[in-house]
Design a protein around this motif. Structure first.
Motif, PDB file in Angstrom:
ATOM      1  N   PHE A   4       0.958  -1.215  -0.022  1.00  0.00           N
ATOM      2  CA  PHE A   4      -0.008  -0.041   0.202  1.00  0.00           C
ATOM      3  C   PHE A   4       0.940   1.322  -0.011  1.00  0.00           C
ATOM      4  CE2 PHE A   4      -3.368  -2.994   1.436  1.00  0.00           C
ATOM      5  CZ  PHE A   4      -4.373  -2.661   0.675  1.00  0.00           C
ATOM      6  N   GLY A   5       2.077   1.319   0.657  1.00  0.00           N
ATOM      7  CA  GLY A   5       2.915   2.335   0.777  1.00  0.00           C
ATOM      8  C   GLY A   5       3.591   2.766  -0.695  1.00  0.00           C
ATOM      9  N   GLY A   6       3.868   1.526  -1.349  1.00  0.00           N
ATOM     10  CA  GLY A   6       4.344   1.514  -2.520  1.00  0.00           C
ATOM     11  C   GLY A   6       3.366   2.083  -3.769  1.00  0.00           C
ATOM     12  N   VAL A   7       2.241   1.799  -3.696  1.00  0.00           N
ATOM     13  CA  VAL A   7       1.321   2.158  -4.727  1.00  0.00           C
ATOM     14  C   VAL A   7       0.931   3.812  -4.339  1.00  0.00           C
ATOM     15  CG1 VAL A   7      -1.475   2.022  -5.071  1.00  0.00           C
ATOM     16  CG2 VAL A   7       0.005  -0.070  -4.960  1.00  0.00           C
ATOM     17  N   ALA A   8       0.918   4.067  -2.977  1.00  0.00           N
ATOM     18  CA  ALA A   8       0.704   5.472  -2.654  1.00  0.00           C
ATOM     19  C   ALA A   8       1.778   6.299  -2.989  1.00  0.00           C
ATOM     20  CB  ALA A   8       0.508   5.642  -1.241  1.00  0.00           C
ATOM     21  N   ALA A   9       3.082   5.866  -2.989  1.00  0.00           N
ATOM     22  CA  ALA A   9       4.432   6.700  -3.264  1.00  0.00           C
ATOM     23  C   ALA A   9       4.368   6.631  -5.033  1.00  0.00           C
ATOM     24  CB  ALA A   9       5.398   6.037  -2.980  1.00  0.00           C
ATOM     25  N   LEU A  10       3.896   5.854  -5.558  1.00  0.00           N
ATOM     26  CA  LEU A  10       3.998   5.792  -7.037  1.00  0.00           C
ATOM     27  C   LEU A  10       2.659   6.810  -7.588  1.00  0.00           C
ATOM     28  CD1 LEU A  10       4.425   2.205  -8.192  1.00  0.00           C
ATOM     29  CD2 LEU A  10       5.967   4.053  -8.535  1.00  0.00           C
ATOM     30  N   ILE A  68       1.523   9.354  -5.919  1.00  0.00           N
ATOM     31  CA  ILE A  68       1.814  10.811  -5.771  1.00  0.00           C
ATOM     32  C   ILE A  68       3.265  11.426  -6.156  1.00  0.00           C
ATOM     33  CG2 ILE A  68       0.224  11.044  -3.676  1.00  0.00           C
ATOM     34  CD1 ILE A  68       2.482  11.101  -1.942  1.00  0.00           C
ATOM     35  N   GLY A  69       4.283  10.429  -6.263  1.00  0.00           N
ATOM     36  CA  GLY A  69       5.138  10.519  -6.726  1.00  0.00           C
ATOM     37  C   GLY A  69       6.186  11.025  -6.262  1.00  0.00           C
ATOM     38  N   LEU A  91       6.160  11.790   4.962  1.00  0.00           N
ATOM     39  CA  LEU A  91       5.580  11.333   6.226  1.00  0.00           C
ATOM     40  C   LEU A  91       4.418  10.781   6.000  1.00  0.00           C
ATOM     41  CD1 LEU A  91       6.117  10.774   9.292  1.00  0.00           C
ATOM     42  CD2 LEU A  91       5.437  13.248   9.412  1.00  0.00           C
ATOM     43  N   PRO A  92       3.362  11.567   5.466  1.00  0.00           N
ATOM     44  CA  PRO A  92       1.828  11.083   5.293  1.00  0.00           C
ATOM     45  C   PRO A  92       1.904   9.542   4.581  1.00  0.00           C
ATOM     46  CG  PRO A  92       2.046  13.265   4.914  1.00  0.00           C
ATOM     47  CD  PRO A  92       3.520  12.991   5.100  1.00  0.00           C
ATOM     48  N   THR A  93       2.825   9.467   3.397  1.00  0.00           N
ATOM     49  CA  THR A  93       2.742   8.190   2.893  1.00  0.00           C
ATOM     50  C   THR A  93       3.309   7.145   3.630  1.00  0.00           C
ATOM     51  OG1 THR A  93       3.184   9.459   0.781  1.00  0.00           O
ATOM     52  CG2 THR A  93       3.583   7.085   0.684  1.00  0.00           C
TER      53      THR A  93
END
Length: 96
Positions: free
Chosen positions: A43-49, A51-52, A56-58
């Motif tokens: 889930f963190g990887g998908v969120a980071a991808l 928003i780029g 901290l929120p990620t």
């Protein structure tokens, strides 16, 4: 609490919860923390991808999602114990 539990298991049986679980589900409930870490990374990887960037929120989002995945796996473990697919932790496993 007993009534809510009876209602949950009645609905669960209606949707096929009493059927034997797959080998993957059995393996997942044996290691809920590892499964939660995998969920957090996913889930963190998908969120980071999406928003780029990683900030901290990620990271906080991925930690919360990993905790929720672990709690879901722990709930699944309790459900499997209820139906007898796993031995109860307070009773020794029977040898056959």
């Amino acid at each position: 609490m007993g009534r809510i539990k009876r209602i949950f298991f009645a609905v669960d049986r209606a949707f096929g919860g009493h059927l034997p679980p797959s080998e993957g589900r059995k393996r997942a409930v044996q290691h809920p923390l590892r499964f939660g870490v995998v969920g957090a990374v996913f889930f963190g990887g998908v969120a980071a991808l999406a928003i780029g960037r990683i900030d901290l929120p990620t990271v906080l989002y991925s930690l919360v999602m990993g905790a929720l995945v672990s709690l879901g796996v722990i709930g699944e473990r309790k459900r499997m114990i209820h139906y007898g697919f796993l031995p109860r932790p307070d009773r020794p496993a029977s040898r056959r």
